[in-house]
Scaffold this motif. Structure first.
Motif, PDB file in Angstrom:
ATOM      1  N   ALA A 167       0.981  -1.189   0.040  1.00  0.00           N
ATOM      2  CA  ALA A 167       0.043   0.063  -0.169  1.00  0.00           C
ATOM      3  C   ALA A 167       0.864   1.194   0.091  1.00  0.00           C
ATOM      4  O   ALA A 167       0.399   2.154  -0.645  1.00  0.00           O
ATOM      5  CB  ALA A 167      -0.885  -0.192   1.148  1.00  0.00           C
ATOM      6  N   LEU A 168       2.155   1.204   0.682  1.00  0.00           N
ATOM      7  CA  LEU A 168       2.820   2.434   0.987  1.00  0.00           C
ATOM      8  C   LEU A 168       3.610   2.588  -0.477  1.00  0.00           C
ATOM      9  O   LEU A 168       3.873   3.882  -1.022  1.00  0.00           O
ATOM     10  CB  LEU A 168       3.889   2.051   1.914  1.00  0.00           C
ATOM     11  N   ALA A 169       3.925   1.477  -1.269  1.00  0.00           N
ATOM     12  CA  ALA A 169       4.681   1.591  -2.544  1.00  0.00           C
ATOM     13  C   ALA A 169       3.664   2.082  -3.497  1.00  0.00           C
ATOM     14  O   ALA A 169       4.144   2.818  -4.244  1.00  0.00           O
ATOM     15  CB  ALA A 169       5.057   0.122  -2.937  1.00  0.00           C
ATOM     16  N   ILE A 170       2.298   1.759  -3.605  1.00  0.00           N
ATOM     17  CA  ILE A 170       1.476   2.295  -4.588  1.00  0.00           C
ATOM     18  C   ILE A 170       1.259   3.669  -4.201  1.00  0.00           C
ATOM     19  O   ILE A 170       1.056   4.635  -5.120  1.00  0.00           O
ATOM     20  CB  ILE A 170       0.062   1.435  -4.370  1.00  0.00           C
ATOM     21  N   ALA A 171       0.933   4.005  -2.682  1.00  0.00           N
ATOM     22  CA  ALA A 171       0.726   5.580  -2.393  1.00  0.00           C
ATOM     23  C   ALA A 171       2.039   6.251  -3.093  1.00  0.00           C
ATOM     24  O   ALA A 171       1.469   7.419  -3.338  1.00  0.00           O
ATOM     25  CB  ALA A 171       0.760   5.478  -0.893  1.00  0.00           C
ATOM     26  N   ASN A 172       3.048   5.914  -2.993  1.00  0.00           N
ATOM     27  CA  ASN A 172       4.158   6.811  -3.351  1.00  0.00           C
ATOM     28  C   ASN A 172       4.690   6.960  -4.782  1.00  0.00           C
ATOM     29  O   ASN A 172       5.567   7.351  -5.388  1.00  0.00           O
ATOM     30  CB  ASN A 172       5.541   6.506  -2.239  1.00  0.00           C
ATOM     31  N   ASP A 173       4.000   5.886  -5.509  1.00  0.00           N
ATOM     32  CA  ASP A 173       4.121   5.584  -6.763  1.00  0.00           C
ATOM     33  C   ASP A 173       3.338   6.666  -7.764  1.00  0.00           C
ATOM     34  O   ASP A 173       2.370   6.461  -8.507  1.00  0.00           O
ATOM     35  CB  ASP A 173       3.668   4.171  -7.316  1.00  0.00           C
ATOM     36  N   THR A 174       3.719   7.967  -7.668  1.00  0.00           N
ATOM     37  CA  THR A 174       2.910   9.168  -8.179  1.00  0.00           C
ATOM     38  C   THR A 174       4.106  10.231  -8.184  1.00  0.00           C
ATOM     39  O   THR A 174       5.072  10.356  -7.328  1.00  0.00           O
ATOM     40  CB  THR A 174       1.820   9.645  -7.196  1.00  0.00           C
ATOM     41  N   PRO A 175       4.077  11.092  -9.338  1.00  0.00           N
ATOM     42  CA  PRO A 175       4.788  12.355  -9.543  1.00  0.00           C
ATOM     43  C   PRO A 175       4.541  13.322  -8.473  1.00  0.00           C
ATOM     44  O   PRO A 175       5.125  14.318  -8.320  1.00  0.00           O
ATOM     45  CB  PRO A 175       4.644  12.709 -10.834  1.00  0.00           C
ATOM     46  N   TYR A 176       3.255  13.060  -8.004  1.00  0.00           N
ATOM     47  CA  TYR A 176       2.762  14.133  -7.007  1.00  0.00           C
ATOM     48  C   TYR A 176       3.020  13.904  -5.442  1.00  0.00           C
ATOM     49  O   TYR A 176       3.336  12.621  -5.237  1.00  0.00           O
ATOM     50  CB  TYR A 176       1.097  14.399  -7.032  1.00  0.00           C
ATOM     51  N   GLY A 177       2.939  14.753  -4.509  1.00  0.00           N
ATOM     52  CA  GLY A 177       3.210  14.500  -3.123  1.00  0.00           C
ATOM     53  C   GLY A 177       2.487  15.866  -2.412  1.00  0.00           C
ATOM     54  O   GLY A 177       3.186  16.377  -1.765  1.00  0.00           O
ATOM     55  N   LEU A 178       1.187  15.991  -2.472  1.00  0.00           N
ATOM     56  CA  LEU A 178       0.430  16.969  -1.705  1.00  0.00           C
ATOM     57  C   LEU A 178       0.022  16.483  -0.527  1.00  0.00           C
ATOM     58  O   LEU A 178       0.541  16.776   0.672  1.00  0.00           O
ATOM     59  CB  LEU A 178      -0.505  17.624  -2.639  1.00  0.00           C
ATOM     60  N   GLY A 179      -1.012  15.802  -0.340  1.00  0.00           N
ATOM     61  CA  GLY A 179      -1.712  15.498   0.835  1.00  0.00           C
ATOM     62  C   GLY A 179      -1.884  13.623   0.874  1.00  0.00           C
ATOM     63  O   GLY A 179      -1.812  13.125  -0.139  1.00  0.00           O
ATOM     64  N   ALA A 180      -1.959  13.006   2.025  1.00  0.00           N
ATOM     65  CA  ALA A 180      -2.195  11.666   2.116  1.00  0.00           C
ATOM     66  C   ALA A 180      -3.125  11.386   3.418  1.00  0.00           C
ATOM     67  O   ALA A 180      -2.861  12.243   4.271  1.00  0.00           O
ATOM     68  CB  ALA A 180      -0.870  10.872   2.160  1.00  0.00           C
ATOM     69  N   SER A 181      -3.657  10.270   3.478  1.00  0.00           N
ATOM     70  CA  SER A 181      -4.334   9.902   4.596  1.00  0.00           C
ATOM     71  C   SER A 181      -4.001   8.284   4.797  1.00  0.00           C
ATOM     72  O   SER A 181      -3.990   7.602   3.818  1.00  0.00           O
ATOM     73  CB  SER A 181      -5.930  10.109   4.794  1.00  0.00           C
ATOM     74  N   ILE A 182      -3.910   8.075   6.185  1.00  0.00           N
ATOM     75  CA  ILE A 182      -3.737   6.478   6.438  1.00  0.00           C
ATOM     76  C   ILE A 182      -4.887   6.118   7.560  1.00  0.00           C
ATOM     77  O   ILE A 182      -5.092   7.010   8.661  1.00  0.00           O
ATOM     78  CB  ILE A 182      -2.245   6.385   7.014  1.00  0.00           C
ATOM     79  N   TRP A 183      -5.564   5.043   7.323  1.00  0.00           N
ATOM     80  CA  TRP A 183      -6.507   4.629   8.437  1.00  0.00           C
ATOM     81  C   TRP A 183      -5.918   3.058   9.015  1.00  0.00           C
ATOM     82  O   TRP A 183      -6.058   2.365   8.233  1.00  0.00           O
ATOM     83  CB  TRP A 183      -7.804   4.285   7.448  1.00  0.00           C
ATOM     84  N   THR A 184      -5.677   3.234  10.143  1.00  0.00           N
ATOM     85  CA  THR A 184      -4.992   2.081  10.887  1.00  0.00           C
ATOM     86  C   THR A 184      -5.046   2.590  12.260  1.00  0.00           C
ATOM     87  O   THR A 184      -5.691   3.508  12.790  1.00  0.00           O
ATOM     88  CB  THR A 184      -3.549   1.791  10.189  1.00  0.00           C
ATOM     89  N   SER A 185      -4.168   1.773  13.063  1.00  0.00           N
ATOM     90  CA  SER A 185      -4.043   2.166  14.534  1.00  0.00           C
ATOM     91  C   SER A 185      -3.235   3.275  14.465  1.00  0.00           C
ATOM     92  O   SER A 185      -2.400   3.621  13.568  1.00  0.00           O
ATOM     93  CB  SER A 185      -3.366   1.095  15.291  1.00  0.00           C
ATOM     94  N   THR A 186      -3.302   4.255  15.629  1.00  0.00           N
ATOM     95  CA  THR A 186      -2.737   5.563  15.479  1.00  0.00           C
ATOM     96  C   THR A 186      -1.107   5.465  15.611  1.00  0.00           C
ATOM     97  O   THR A 186      -0.588   5.873  14.982  1.00  0.00           O
ATOM     98  CB  THR A 186      -3.183   6.091  16.827  1.00  0.00           C
ATOM     99  N   GLU A 187      -0.632   4.514  16.301  1.00  0.00           N
ATOM    100  CA  GLU A 187       0.850   4.219  16.434  1.00  0.00           C
ATOM    101  C   GLU A 187       1.391   3.814  15.182  1.00  0.00           C
ATOM    102  O   GLU A 187       2.178   4.209  14.631  1.00  0.00           O
ATOM    103  CB  GLU A 187       1.027   3.153  17.543  1.00  0.00           C
ATOM    104  N   ARG A 188       0.827   2.798  14.553  1.00  0.00           N
ATOM    105  CA  ARG A 188       1.367   2.424  13.025  1.00  0.00           C
ATOM    106  C   ARG A 188       0.968   3.555  11.989  1.00  0.00           C
ATOM    107  O   ARG A 188       2.012   3.636  11.267  1.00  0.00           O
ATOM    108  CB  ARG A 188       0.357   1.399  12.651  1.00  0.00           C
ATOM    109  N   GLY A 189      -0.185   4.245  12.194  1.00  0.00           N
ATOM    110  CA  GLY A 189      -0.485   5.462  11.138  1.00  0.00           C
ATOM    111  C   GLY A 189       0.662   6.453  11.331  1.00  0.00           C
ATOM    112  O   GLY A 189       1.278   6.948  10.415  1.00  0.00           O
ATOM    113  N   GLU A 190       1.199   6.954  12.767  1.00  0.00           N
ATOM    114  CA  GLU A 190       2.142   7.923  12.655  1.00  0.00           C
ATOM    115  C   GLU A 190       3.445   7.373  12.263  1.00  0.00           C
ATOM    116  O   GLU A 190       4.333   8.128  11.641  1.00  0.00           O
ATOM    117  CB  GLU A 190       2.235   8.250  14.252  1.00  0.00           C
ATOM    118  N   ALA A 191       3.805   6.072  12.536  1.00  0.00           N
ATOM    119  CA  ALA A 191       5.162   5.470  11.993  1.00  0.00           C
ATOM    120  C   ALA A 191       5.122   5.363  10.366  1.00  0.00           C
ATOM    121  O   ALA A 191       5.990   5.655   9.911  1.00  0.00           O
ATOM    122  CB  ALA A 191       5.231   4.058  12.580  1.00  0.00           C
ATOM    123  N   MET A 192       3.896   5.239   9.576  1.00  0.00           N
ATOM    124  CA  MET A 192       4.007   5.172   8.504  1.00  0.00           C
ATOM    125  C   MET A 192       3.730   6.665   7.565  1.00  0.00           C
ATOM    126  O   MET A 192       4.610   6.757   6.506  1.00  0.00           O
ATOM    127  CB  MET A 192       2.650   4.479   7.957  1.00  0.00           C
TER     128      MET A 192
END
Length: 458
Positions: A377-402
Motif C-alpha cells: 500500500a505504501l509503495a502504491i501510495a508513493n508511486d506518483t509524481p505528486y506529493g500533496l496530501g495523504a491519509s492513513i486509516w489504521t491504529s494511531t501508532e502504526r499510522g504515525e510510523a507510516m
C-alpha cells in the motif's frame, strides 16, 4: 477587447463577462500597490490586525452576498460556499491574532553584544489563483502577506471574475486602505509581464503543475521567491485494522467536496485486500446516497463540474480506465441535459498505469486499488509524481510510523486531509514547494534580516 467570461455550470449559460485589464489599468493597479506598501509597511501589527478583523466581519455578516457568486460562477453547492466564506474569514482572524507572535524577532547568541533575526516585509505579493476555491485561496495568500506588512495583488482564474471583484469589494467595505489588496482582472497572457514587473516582489501560485512550472520559471528568471501549491493524486490508505465505517464515510466526503474538484481530495483509495470487498460495499453505500443537483439548493451535496471541457476530460479518464480493465461500480455515464453535471462514480480493480490513477482526477470519481499488505500500500501510495496530501486509516501508532514514509507535504492519520489556518500545508515533488498557512506560511514572503550589534565580545 479581451473578455473574462464566467459560464454558470448549472445551466451552461454565460453568467458574467468582464473586460480584461488594459495595459494602463495593470499599470495603475501595480502603482497603487507600491504606493500603499510604502505606508502599510510602517504600520504595526495592531493596525494591520484591525483591518483583517474588519474584513473577516464583513465576510461573516454578508455571507449571503458572497457565497452565491461562487455557486453561480463555478457550481460550488451553496452550503459549501457559505462554509468557504467563513473559512476565508477564519484565516484573516487567525493571522490577525498570531502574526506578531509568528514574526517575533529571534535572538541568537554570537560574538555580537546582541544578534537577532527580524522578519520584515518584502513589498507587493502577486497571488495567481485557480477557480475551485476563490475566497479561501485568496484569504490563504492575502491574510499572512498583509499581516507581514506586504501589499497584495490577486489575479484570479479568468472564469471567476465576479468572485475576484467580490473579494476586493469586501476589503473596500471593511475600510482597508486603498491599494493594500486589489483584484487584477488580467488576461492569462498578461501575467508574465506582471510577474516580471519590479513592483512585484514575490509570487504565490495555486493551480496545475504545468502552469506552475511556467510561473516558477518566470519568477526564477527574475530572482523572485515563489510558493507553488500544485496538483495532487492524494492516496488514502485503508488497512485491515482500520475503522472501516469511519474510513468509508470520510473517504466519500473527501472525494466529493466541491464535486471532487479539490487538489487535496482523496484521489486513490488503497485498501488492504482482506477488507477490500467490505470497504467497497461501505463506500458504494455512502457514495450512492449523495444528492447531485442544483448547487443553489441547500439539499444538494454534489454540484456540476465547473466547465464543459473539464467534464469531457474527466469522462475520458473514467472510460479509458474501464477500457483498460477497471470495474465501474457506480456512475460513469455522461448525463444528458443542461449544465456540466457528472454522476458520482466509483471505480474498482484500478491498476497502476490507468489514467484514473496516473492523472489527477478533478471530479466526483472515487478510485479504489487493492494492496496485499501495508508495505505494498505504501509503495502504491508513493508511486506518483505528486506529493500533496495523504491519509492513513489504521491504529494511531502504526499510522504515525507510516506517515514518515509517505512522500507528501501533509498526512492525516484517521481523519480527512484539509487545510487549516493554524497548520502549514503544501507539497513536494510535482505538487510544488513552499508552505502556506500556520507559522511557516507567513515566513515565506518576509526578509529574515540578520542584525549584528557591536561591539564584538571576546
Amino acid at each position: 477587447m479581451s473578455m473574462l467570461r464566467a459560464v454558470n455550470p448549472t445551466t451552461g449559460e454565460v453568467a458574467r463577462e468582464v473586460p480584461a485589464a488594459t495595459g494602463e489599468q495593470i499599470e495603475a493597479v501595480l502603482d497603487r500597490a507600491r504606493t500603499a506598501y510604502l505606508s502599510w509597511k510602517e504600520t504595526g501589527f495592531a493596525e494591520r490586525a484591525e483591518v483583517l478583523r474588519a474584513v473577516a466581519a464583513e465576510l461573516r455578516e454578508n455571507v449571503e452576498r458572497y457565497a452565491p457568486v461562487m455557486t453561480e460562477e463555478m457550481g460550488k453547492p451553496i452550503t459549501e460556499a457559505r462554509g468557504e466564506v467563513g473559512k476565508a474569514a477564519s484565516a484573516a482572524e487567525h493571522y490577525a491574532d498570531h502574526a506578531e507572535e509568528y514574526l517575533a524577532a529571534e535572538h541568537i547568541a554570537s560574538d555580537a553584544s546582541s544578534s537577532y533575526v527580524q522578519h520584515l516585509p518584502l513589498g507587493t505579493v502577486l497571488g495567481v489563483l485557480p477557480w475551485n476555491a476563490p475566497f479561501w485561496l485568496a484569504s490563504r495568500v492575502a491574510s499572512p502577506a498583509l499581516m507581514a506588512g506586504n501589499t497584495v495583488v490577486m489575479k484570479h482564474d479568468p472564469h471567476v471574475p465576479g468572485c475576484a471583484t467580490a473579494i476586493e469589494e469586501a476589503f473596500r467595505a471593511a475600510g482597508a486602505p486603498e491599494g493594500v489588496f486589489q483584484a487584477l482582472h488580467a488576461a492569462t497572457e498578461d501575467v508574465e509581464q506582471v510577474i516580471r514587473d519590479p513592483r512585484i516582489q514575490a509570487v504565490s501560485f495555486t493551480g496545475s503543475d504545468r502552469a506552475g512550472s511556467v510561473v516558477a520559471s518566470i519568477a526564477a528568471s527574475e530572482i523572485k521567491p515563489a510558493v507553488l501549491e500544485l496538483g495532487g493524486s492524494d492516496p488514502c490508505i485503508v488497512l485491515a485494522d482500520a475503522d472501516l465505517e469511519r474510513a468509508a464515510e470520510v473517504s466519500a466526503l473527501s472525494r466529493i467536496i466541491n464535486a471532487g474538484q479539490s487538489c487535496i481530495a482523496a484521489k486513490r483509495v488503497i485498501v488492504e485486500r482482506s477488507v477490500h470487498d467490505r470497504f467497497v460495499e461501505l463506500l458504494a453505500e455512502r457514495l450512492s446516497a449523495l444528492v447531485v443537483g442544483d448547487p443553489s439548493e441547500d439539499g444538494t451535496q454534489v454540484g456540476p463540474i465547473a466547465r464543459g471541457e473539464l467534464r469531457e476530460n474527466l469522462h475520458r479518464q473514467v472510460t479509458s480506465s474501464v477500457e483498460a480493465g477497471a470495474t465501474c461500480v457506480l456512475g460513469g455515464e455522461m448525463p444528458d441535459g443542461p449544465g456540466y453535471f457528472y454522476p458520482v462514480t466509483l471505480l474498482t480493480d484500478v491498476q497502476p498505469g490507468m489514467s484514473a490513477c496516473t492523472e489527477e482526477t478533478f471530479g466526483p470519481v472515487a478510485v479504489v486499488m487493492a494492496a496485499d499488505d501495508a508495505e505494498q500500500a505504501l509503495a502504491i501510495a508513493n508511486d506518483t509524481p505528486y506529493g500533496l496530501g495523504a491519509s492513513i486509516w489504521t491504529s494511531t501508532e502504526r499510522g504515525e510510523a507510516m506517515a514518515r514514509r509517505i512522500e507528501a507535504g501533509q498526512v492525516s492519520v484517521n481523519g480527512i486531509v484539509k487545510t487549516d489556518p493554524r497548520l502549514p500545508s503544501g507539497g513536494i515533488k510535482r505538487s510544488g514547494y513552499g508552505r502556506e498557512l500556520g507559522p511557516h506560511g507567513i515566513r515565506e514572503f518576509v526578509n529574515a534580516q540578520q542584525v549584528w550589534v557591536g561591539p564584538a565580545r571576546g
